[in-house]
Write an enzyme that holds these catalytic residues in place. Structure first.
Site, PDB file in Angstrom:
ATOM      1  N   TYR A  48      -5.356 -12.805  21.306  1.00  0.00           N
ATOM      2  CA  TYR A  48      -5.138 -11.333  22.349  1.00  0.00           C
ATOM      3  C   TYR A  48      -5.359 -10.948  23.629  1.00  0.00           C
ATOM      4  O   TYR A  48      -5.219 -10.167  23.830  1.00  0.00           O
ATOM      5  CB  TYR A  48      -4.885 -10.971  21.430  1.00  0.00           C
ATOM      6  CG  TYR A  48      -3.379 -10.781  19.938  1.00  0.00           C
ATOM      7  CD1 TYR A  48      -3.634 -12.151  19.838  1.00  0.00           C
ATOM      8  CD2 TYR A  48      -4.106  -9.784  19.268  1.00  0.00           C
ATOM      9  CE1 TYR A  48      -2.544 -12.628  19.146  1.00  0.00           C
ATOM     10  CE2 TYR A  48      -2.869  -9.893  17.464  1.00  0.00           C
ATOM     11  CZ  TYR A  48      -2.132 -11.879  17.966  1.00  0.00           C
ATOM     12  OH  TYR A  48      -1.747 -11.587  16.647  1.00  0.00           O
ATOM     13  N   HIS A 106      -6.254 -18.470  13.394  1.00  0.00           N
ATOM     14  CA  HIS A 106      -4.859 -18.119  13.675  1.00  0.00           C
ATOM     15  C   HIS A 106      -3.496 -19.500  13.776  1.00  0.00           C
ATOM     16  O   HIS A 106      -2.865 -19.060  13.723  1.00  0.00           O
ATOM     17  CB  HIS A 106      -4.783 -17.538  14.838  1.00  0.00           C
ATOM     18  CG  HIS A 106      -4.455 -17.122  16.159  1.00  0.00           C
ATOM     19  ND1 HIS A 106      -4.569 -15.786  16.434  1.00  0.00           N
ATOM     20  CD2 HIS A 106      -2.945 -16.982  15.158  1.00  0.00           C
ATOM     21  CE1 HIS A 106      -2.916 -15.611  17.156  1.00  0.00           C
ATOM     22  NE2 HIS A 106      -2.562 -16.179  16.691  1.00  0.00           N
TER      23      HIS A 106
HETATM   24  N1  LIG Z   1      -0.693 -14.538  13.158  1.00  0.00           N
HETATM   25  C1  LIG Z   1       0.098 -15.254  14.232  1.00  0.00           C
HETATM   26  O1  LIG Z   1       0.580 -16.013  14.801  1.00  0.00           O
HETATM   27  C2  LIG Z   1       0.895 -13.698  14.750  1.00  0.00           C
HETATM   28  C3  LIG Z   1       2.131 -14.097  15.592  1.00  0.00           C
HETATM   29  C4  LIG Z   1       2.523 -12.888  15.975  1.00  0.00           C
HETATM   30  C5  LIG Z   1       2.386 -11.797  16.335  1.00  0.00           C
HETATM   31  N2  LIG Z   1       1.184 -10.917  14.776  1.00  0.00           N
HETATM   32  C6  LIG Z   1       0.616 -10.160  14.567  1.00  0.00           C
HETATM   33  O2  LIG Z   1       1.330  -9.280  14.322  1.00  0.00           O
HETATM   34  C7  LIG Z   1       1.875  -8.044  14.206  1.00  0.00           C
HETATM   35  C8  LIG Z   1       3.244  -7.937  14.797  1.00  0.00           C
HETATM   36  O3  LIG Z   1       4.131  -8.813  14.961  1.00  0.00           O
HETATM   37  P1  LIG Z   1       4.752  -8.391  16.270  1.00  0.00           P
HETATM   38  O4  LIG Z   1       4.063  -7.666  16.886  1.00  0.00           O
HETATM   39  O5  LIG Z   1       5.366 -10.531  16.922  1.00  0.00           O
HETATM   40  O6  LIG Z   1       6.540  -7.439  16.075  1.00  0.00           O
HETATM   41  P2  LIG Z   1       6.791  -6.950  15.556  1.00  0.00           P
HETATM   42  O7  LIG Z   1       6.064  -5.644  14.837  1.00  0.00           O
HETATM   43  O8  LIG Z   1       7.999  -7.513  14.457  1.00  0.00           O
HETATM   44  O9  LIG Z   1       7.542  -6.385  16.359  1.00  0.00           O
HETATM   45  C9  LIG Z   1       7.580  -5.341  17.218  1.00  0.00           C
HETATM   46  C10 LIG Z   1       8.640  -5.052  17.755  1.00  0.00           C
HETATM   47  O10 LIG Z   1       9.436  -4.430  17.996  1.00  0.00           O
HETATM   48  C11 LIG Z   1       9.226  -2.766  18.220  1.00  0.00           C
HETATM   49  N3  LIG Z   1       9.262  -1.327  17.695  1.00  0.00           N
HETATM   50  C12 LIG Z   1       8.554  -1.203  16.282  1.00  0.00           C
HETATM   51  N4  LIG Z   1       8.692  -0.383  15.754  1.00  0.00           N
HETATM   52  C13 LIG Z   1       9.933  -0.182  16.082  1.00  0.00           C
HETATM   53  C14 LIG Z   1      10.771   0.689  15.336  1.00  0.00           C
HETATM   54  N5  LIG Z   1      10.363   1.873  15.071  1.00  0.00           N
HETATM   55  N6  LIG Z   1      11.700   0.913  16.019  1.00  0.00           N
HETATM   56  C15 LIG Z   1      12.165   0.002  16.858  1.00  0.00           C
HETATM   57  N7  LIG Z   1      11.891  -1.069  17.467  1.00  0.00           N
HETATM   58  C16 LIG Z   1      10.415  -1.484  16.643  1.00  0.00           C
HETATM   59  C17 LIG Z   1       8.350  -3.208  19.520  1.00  0.00           C
HETATM   60  O11 LIG Z   1       8.523  -2.646  20.821  1.00  0.00           O
HETATM   61  P3  LIG Z   1       7.815  -0.811  21.164  1.00  0.00           P
HETATM   62  O12 LIG Z   1       6.062  -1.878  21.659  1.00  0.00           O
HETATM   63  O13 LIG Z   1       8.375  -0.750  22.825  1.00  0.00           O
HETATM   64  O14 LIG Z   1       7.683  -0.122  20.601  1.00  0.00           O
HETATM   65  C18 LIG Z   1       8.321  -4.023  19.704  1.00  0.00           C
HETATM   66  O15 LIG Z   1       9.265  -5.050  20.781  1.00  0.00           O
HETATM   67  C19 LIG Z   1       1.009  -8.055  16.244  1.00  0.00           C
HETATM   68  O16 LIG Z   1       1.072  -7.430  16.833  1.00  0.00           O
HETATM   69  C20 LIG Z   1       0.195  -9.451  15.581  1.00  0.00           C
HETATM   70  O17 LIG Z   1      -0.688  -8.701  15.491  1.00  0.00           O
HETATM   71  C21 LIG Z   1       0.610 -12.945  13.872  1.00  0.00           C
END
Ligand SMILES: NC(=O)c1ccc[n+]([C@@H]2O[C@H](COP(=O)([O-])OP(=O)(O)OC[C@H]3O[C@@H](n4cnc5c(N)ncnc54)[C@H](OP(=O)(O)O)[C@@H]3O)[C@@H](O)[C@H]2O)c1
Length: 286
Positions: A48, A106
């Protein structure tokens, strides 16, 4: 904060804050805000490129390190025993800490058994409290879990109301491995906002569909790490502990599950090639 006891006895918060796609220059501000509204689990990764921002935030936030729970992940280009060991030290330096609470592989590619050996050594040396995997689907998960001396504490998988991971959960149970949900809000998918089942439950409990979706996960003891760069949403995403879904309501969400890999799959050779070269955009010389 509700906690989950990992298979080595370490307790971790069931809900945390993820920083994928939080730009490095924004990361310190976002993590500081997340901690100030109550998050104690922060999930980052070498890939990241924002571990430094996390490190600055956790050393300046005023909350003792012992009350924070830090997760980071070793990227594919650091796979193999020696490179992984060096990358753990690099992550510790960037995160400004002398231990990582939970360290993950990862992606299930390249020399991940060598990486695992380096991680087991880091546990023995006190640099890491717990170790686990990410994106290891049942076949590779079982291969790794059988190989491992220290059994994986978690497997971080894309898990949300549309991708419920029941098969993975069943395969992981004998090893005491917990699901840690990435993409718990379906990565902002508008279908989550408009889904009638979630909308109905949201109306009943005076919550949003996103809060119902997160409640569904934590009620299954799945660790979730929603990401938002907006403090109001960070607060909303944490505010899921003052209501409970009934067993019937939990069942009503189950049919929202879609077939595995409905959007993208770690078994798709094109995705594997994409992930193997992902780092090139940040390190063109590697
Ligand atoms: N291990 C892996 O391969 C992997 C892959 C992906 C992610 N991750 C981890 O998992 C975490 C979460 O996954 P993710 O970031 O991909 O997706 P997520 O948390 O499911 O969704 C994030 C998205 O939802 C929006 N959002 C957040 N809260 C909201 C709410 N209350 N209402 C409406 N929209 C909302 C955010 O926009 P805004 O930011 O504009 O609010 C962003 O566009 C990551 O940050 C990372 O730490 C790991």
């Amino acid at each position: 904060m509700q906690t989950v006891k990992l298979n080595n006895g370490v307790e971790m918060p069931v809900l945390g804050y993820g920083v994928f796609q939080v730009p490095p220059e924004m990361c310190e501000r976002c993590v500081s805000e997340a901690i100030s509204v109550g998050y104690r689990l922060i999930d980052t990764a070498q890939a990241y490129y924002n571990e430094e921002g996390v490190g600055r935030a956790i050393t300046r936030c005023g909350v003792p390190r012992s009350q924070l729970f830090l997760t980071t992940k070793i990227w594919i280009t650091n796979a193999g025993e020696e490179k992984a060991a060096a990358s753990i030290d690099e992550s510790l330096r960037k995160l400004r800490t002398d231990y990582i609470d939970l360290l993950l592989i990862h992606q299930p590619f390249s020399d991940y058994t060598g990486t695992w050996r380096a991680m087991e050594k880091a546990v023995r040396e006190g640099k890491v409290r717990a170790i686990g995997l990410s994106n290891f689907y049942p076949d590779r998960f079982v291969d790794m879990a059988e190989y491992a001396e220290i059994k994986p504490a978690v497997n971080q998988l894309k898990t949300n109301v549309f991708s419920q991971q029941w098969d993975a959960e069943a395969e992981m149970k004998p090893y005491g491995t917990h699901i840690m949900a990435w993409g718990p809000l379906a990565q902002g998918d508008p279908d989550l906002q408009s889904n009638p089942v979630l909308a109905g439950l949201a109306e009943k409990y005076g919550k949003t569909p996103q809060q119902v979706a997160l409640r569904y996960l934590v009620q299954r003891d799945i660790i979730a790490i929603p990401k938002s760069t907006h403090v109001e949403r960070m607060k909303q995403n944490l505010d899921v502990f003052d209501f409970a879904l009934t067993p019937e309501e939990m069942e009503s969400i189950r049919p929202l599950d879609k077939p595995a890999g409905f959007r993208w799959s770690h078994r798709d050779p094109e995705l594997v090639k994409f992930l193997l070269s992902y780092d090139k955009q940040f390190n063109p010389d590697k």
